[in-house]
Design a protein around this motif. Structure first.
Motif, PDB file in Angstrom:
ATOM      1  N   ASP A 102       0.872  -1.170   0.000  1.00  0.00           N
ATOM      2  CA  ASP A 102       0.000   0.000   0.000  1.00  0.00           C
ATOM      3  C   ASP A 102       0.914   1.226   0.000  1.00  0.00           C
ATOM      4  OD1 ASP A 102      -1.990   1.807   0.318  1.00  0.00           O
ATOM      5  OD2 ASP A 102      -2.488   1.227   2.390  1.00  0.00           O
ATOM      6  N   TRP A 103       0.861   2.009  -1.067  1.00  0.00           N
ATOM      7  CA  TRP A 103       1.725   3.182  -1.179  1.00  0.00           C
ATOM      8  C   TRP A 103       1.102   4.335  -0.386  1.00  0.00           C
ATOM      9  CZ3 TRP A 103       5.927   4.215  -4.879  1.00  0.00           C
ATOM     10  CH2 TRP A 103       6.441   3.036  -5.427  1.00  0.00           C
ATOM     11  N   GLY A 104       1.943   5.023   0.345  1.00  0.00           N
ATOM     12  CA  GLY A 104       1.447   6.148   1.147  1.00  0.00           C
ATOM     13  C   GLY A 104       1.255   7.385   0.291  1.00  0.00           C
ATOM     14  N   GLY A 105       1.503   8.528   0.893  1.00  0.00           N
ATOM     15  CA  GLY A 105       1.252   9.795   0.216  1.00  0.00           C
ATOM     16  C   GLY A 105       2.400  10.232  -0.669  1.00  0.00           C
ATOM     17  N   ALA A 106       2.495  11.537  -0.835  1.00  0.00           N
ATOM     18  CA  ALA A 106       3.487  12.131  -1.735  1.00  0.00           C
ATOM     19  C   ALA A 106       4.903  11.804  -1.263  1.00  0.00           C
ATOM     20  CB  ALA A 106       3.291  13.638  -1.765  1.00  0.00           C
ATOM     21  N   PRO A 107       5.832  11.665  -2.208  1.00  0.00           N
ATOM     22  CA  PRO A 107       7.201  11.324  -1.811  1.00  0.00           C
ATOM     23  C   PRO A 107       7.941  12.487  -1.177  1.00  0.00           C
ATOM     24  CG  PRO A 107       7.075  11.700  -4.176  1.00  0.00           C
ATOM     25  CD  PRO A 107       5.669  11.780  -3.654  1.00  0.00           C
ATOM     26  N   LEU A 108       8.959  12.103  -0.397  1.00  0.00           N
ATOM     27  CA  LEU A 108       9.912  13.076   0.127  1.00  0.00           C
ATOM     28  C   LEU A 108      11.097  13.105  -0.826  1.00  0.00           C
ATOM     29  CD1 LEU A 108      10.083  11.830   3.812  1.00  0.00           C
ATOM     30  CD2 LEU A 108       9.086  13.993   3.027  1.00  0.00           C
ATOM     31  N   ARG A 109      11.615  14.268  -1.113  1.00  0.00           N
ATOM     32  CA  ARG A 109      12.780  14.354  -1.992  1.00  0.00           C
ATOM     33  C   ARG A 109      14.035  14.616  -1.152  1.00  0.00           C
ATOM     34  NH1 ARG A 109      14.285  17.058  -7.590  1.00  0.00           N
ATOM     35  NH2 ARG A 109      16.454  17.519  -7.103  1.00  0.00           N
ATOM     36  N   SER A 110      15.078  13.808  -1.402  1.00  0.00           N
ATOM     37  CA  SER A 110      16.389  14.027  -0.761  1.00  0.00           C
ATOM     38  C   SER A 110      17.414  14.224  -1.857  1.00  0.00           C
ATOM     39  CB  SER A 110      16.862  12.788   0.009  1.00  0.00           C
ATOM     40  OG  SER A 110      16.104  12.566   1.134  1.00  0.00           O
ATOM     41  N   ASP A 111      18.082  15.362  -1.826  1.00  0.00           N
ATOM     42  CA  ASP A 111      19.196  15.518  -2.767  1.00  0.00           C
ATOM     43  C   ASP A 111      20.354  14.674  -2.276  1.00  0.00           C
ATOM     44  OD1 ASP A 111      17.929  17.204  -4.584  1.00  0.00           O
ATOM     45  OD2 ASP A 111      18.166  18.882  -3.193  1.00  0.00           O
ATOM     46  N   HIS A 112      21.058  14.100  -3.244  1.00  0.00           N
ATOM     47  CA  HIS A 112      22.133  13.170  -2.903  1.00  0.00           C
ATOM     48  C   HIS A 112      23.476  13.755  -3.316  1.00  0.00           C
ATOM     49  CE1 HIS A 112      24.480   9.514  -2.643  1.00  0.00           C
ATOM     50  NE2 HIS A 112      23.488   8.981  -1.955  1.00  0.00           N
ATOM     51  N   PRO A 113      24.528  13.543  -2.511  1.00  0.00           N
ATOM     52  CA  PRO A 113      25.841  14.119  -2.860  1.00  0.00           C
ATOM     53  C   PRO A 113      26.386  13.648  -4.206  1.00  0.00           C
ATOM     54  CG  PRO A 113      25.998  12.728  -0.891  1.00  0.00           C
ATOM     55  CD  PRO A 113      24.549  12.876  -1.210  1.00  0.00           C
ATOM     56  N   MET A 114      25.849  12.557  -4.746  1.00  0.00           N
ATOM     57  CA  MET A 114      26.313  12.104  -6.064  1.00  0.00           C
ATOM     58  C   MET A 114      25.762  12.993  -7.181  1.00  0.00           C
ATOM     59  SD  MET A 114      26.309   7.924  -5.947  1.00  0.00           S
ATOM     60  CE  MET A 114      24.637   7.662  -5.371  1.00  0.00           C
ATOM     61  N   GLY A 115      24.985  14.051  -6.820  1.00  0.00           N
ATOM     62  CA  GLY A 115      24.425  14.936  -7.832  1.00  0.00           C
ATOM     63  C   GLY A 115      23.108  14.429  -8.380  1.00  0.00           C
ATOM     64  N   VAL A 116      22.518  13.485  -7.704  1.00  0.00           N
ATOM     65  CA  VAL A 116      21.222  12.947  -8.097  1.00  0.00           C
ATOM     66  C   VAL A 116      20.270  13.152  -6.909  1.00  0.00           C
ATOM     67  CG1 VAL A 116      22.163  11.306  -9.770  1.00  0.00           C
ATOM     68  CG2 VAL A 116      21.982  10.643  -7.352  1.00  0.00           C
ATOM     69  N   HIS A 117      19.086  12.591  -6.978  1.00  0.00           N
ATOM     70  CA  HIS A 117      18.220  12.692  -5.805  1.00  0.00           C
ATOM     71  C   HIS A 117      17.456  11.389  -5.592  1.00  0.00           C
ATOM     72  CE1 HIS A 117      15.269  13.858  -8.949  1.00  0.00           C
ATOM     73  NE2 HIS A 117      14.354  13.422  -8.113  1.00  0.00           N
ATOM     74  N   GLU A 118      16.903  11.286  -4.392  1.00  0.00           N
ATOM     75  CA  GLU A 118      16.107  10.115  -4.025  1.00  0.00           C
ATOM     76  C   GLU A 118      14.678  10.573  -3.774  1.00  0.00           C
ATOM     77  OE1 GLU A 118      18.825   9.730  -0.765  1.00  0.00           O
ATOM     78  OE2 GLU A 118      19.129   7.618  -1.230  1.00  0.00           O
ATOM     79  N   LEU A 119      13.740   9.659  -4.034  1.00  0.00           N
ATOM     80  CA  LEU A 119      12.344   9.898  -3.673  1.00  0.00           C
ATOM     81  C   LEU A 119      11.970   8.859  -2.615  1.00  0.00           C
ATOM     82  CD1 LEU A 119      10.774  10.666  -7.174  1.00  0.00           C
ATOM     83  CD2 LEU A 119      11.326  12.284  -5.343  1.00  0.00           C
ATOM     84  N   GLY A 120      11.586   9.365  -1.462  1.00  0.00           N
ATOM     85  CA  GLY A 120      11.302   8.484  -0.325  1.00  0.00           C
ATOM     86  C   GLY A 120       9.810   8.250  -0.166  1.00  0.00           C
ATOM     87  N   PHE A 121       9.453   6.993   0.050  1.00  0.00           N
ATOM     88  CA  PHE A 121       8.046   6.613   0.235  1.00  0.00           C
ATOM     89  C   PHE A 121       7.923   5.729   1.471  1.00  0.00           C
ATOM     90  CE2 PHE A 121       8.375   7.426  -4.289  1.00  0.00           C
ATOM     91  CZ  PHE A 121       7.163   8.001  -4.638  1.00  0.00           C
ATOM     92  N   ARG A 122       6.752   5.838   2.115  1.00  0.00           N
ATOM     93  CA  ARG A 122       6.440   4.928   3.231  1.00  0.00           C
ATOM     94  C   ARG A 122       5.375   3.955   2.760  1.00  0.00           C
ATOM     95  NH1 ARG A 122       4.654   7.991   8.280  1.00  0.00           N
ATOM     96  NH2 ARG A 122       2.562   7.184   7.986  1.00  0.00           N
ATOM     97  N   LEU A 123       5.800   2.723   2.519  1.00  0.00           N
ATOM     98  CA  LEU A 123       4.876   1.694   2.016  1.00  0.00           C
ATOM     99  C   LEU A 123       4.454   0.794   3.181  1.00  0.00           C
ATOM    100  CD1 LEU A 123       6.187   2.666  -0.675  1.00  0.00           C
ATOM    101  CD2 LEU A 123       6.278   0.296  -1.400  1.00  0.00           C
ATOM    102  N   SER A 124       3.224   0.291   3.098  1.00  0.00           N
ATOM    103  CA  SER A 124       2.770  -0.694   4.095  1.00  0.00           C
ATOM    104  C   SER A 124       2.622  -2.039   3.408  1.00  0.00           C
ATOM    105  CB  SER A 124       1.410  -0.314   4.671  1.00  0.00           C
ATOM    106  OG  SER A 124       1.518   0.885   5.376  1.00  0.00           O
ATOM    107  N   ARG A 125       3.005  -3.077   4.128  1.00  0.00           N
ATOM    108  CA  ARG A 125       2.850  -4.443   3.607  1.00  0.00           C
ATOM    109  C   ARG A 125       1.400  -4.874   3.809  1.00  0.00           C
ATOM    110  NH1 ARG A 125       2.550  -8.629   1.266  1.00  0.00           N
ATOM    111  NH2 ARG A 125       3.755 -10.525   1.648  1.00  0.00           N
TER     112      ARG A 125
END
Ligand SMILES: C[S@@+](CC[C@H](N)C(=O)[O-])C[C@H]1O[C@@H](n2cnc3c(N)ncnc32)[C@H](O)[C@@H]1O
Length: 192
Positions: A168-191
């Motif tokens: 079950d996918w939660g709400g909107a993602p969190l964005r984290s900029d990454h030192p490699m010059g890219v970014h991550e999108l964080g999600f809180r999923l439920s099993r």
């Protein structure tokens, strides 16, 4: 399920590009939620990331898993130095199972370090590792680069991989900029 790199050799280099030198901003954003929950937590491909000890420090009963003896030894020392309980296991995550399904998995730059041909098997492992109703905090690396590692985790592909029959996918993602010059999108999923 062969590793795509000699990870141990990478940890013997003076620095590695994926380490940000502090807690992931998404972890900080999730910290209130994490502090208000407790139980068992698995960190696959934990490397030397500080989030393992941070989870233990706020009461989670942590298990880190990593191929690299150097990373495992580092985390064991960090846990001991912080006076925290927890175990760190030197194993190929495809060959390891917890004694009981966990309440939480914290997935940070492990999926993107695996061969995409193995992603389906990895998702199955995560589904086995987390109890129904448990949580997967996951950071999907966005590189837009067809090559890897790290491999780009396209969100549409991730929604197919972590399909709604199991997650079950939660709400909107969190964005984290990454030192490699890219970014991550964080999600809180439920099993499910
Ligand atoms: C890019 S690093 C990320 C480390 C850590 N999650 C972090 O955020 O700093 C990927 C990690 O996954 C580990 N790893 C890769 N394949 C693995 C496997 N099949 N089983 C266990 N660990 C693996 C590597 O040893 C490495 O520590």
């Amino acid at each position: 399920m062969e590793p795509v790199l000699d990870w141990e050799a990478r940890y013997l280099e003076p620095s590695v590009p994926w380490e940000r030198g502090g807690l992931n901003p998404a972890f900080l954003a999730w910290r209130d939620w994490l502090s208000n929950h407790s139980g068992t937590a698995i960190v696959p491909g934990c490397g030397r990331s500080p989030e393992l000890v941070a989870l233990a420090g706020i009461g989670w009963q942590v298990t880190g898993v990593d191929l690299s003896p150097t990373a495992v030894g580092y985390q064991q020392e960090r846990l001991a130095a912080a006076g925290c309980q927890g175990e760190v296991i030197a194993s190929n995550l495809f060959e390891w199972q917890p004694g009981l399904p966990a309440d939480l998995v914290y997935e940070q730059t492990c999926l993107c370090a695996l061969n995409p041909d193995d992603w389906s098997a990895y998702e199955s492992q995560l589904a086995r590792w987390i109890r129904p109703g448990g949580t997967l905090l996951v950071l999907f690396l966005q590189t837009k680069d067809p090559d890897g590692p790290p491999f780009h985790c396209d969100i549409d592909d991730m929604r197919r991989l972590f399909a709604s029959r199991r997650w079950d996918w939660g709400g909107a993602p969190l964005r984290s900029d990454h030192p490699m010059g890219v970014h991550e999108l964080g999600f809180r999923l439920s099993r499910c």
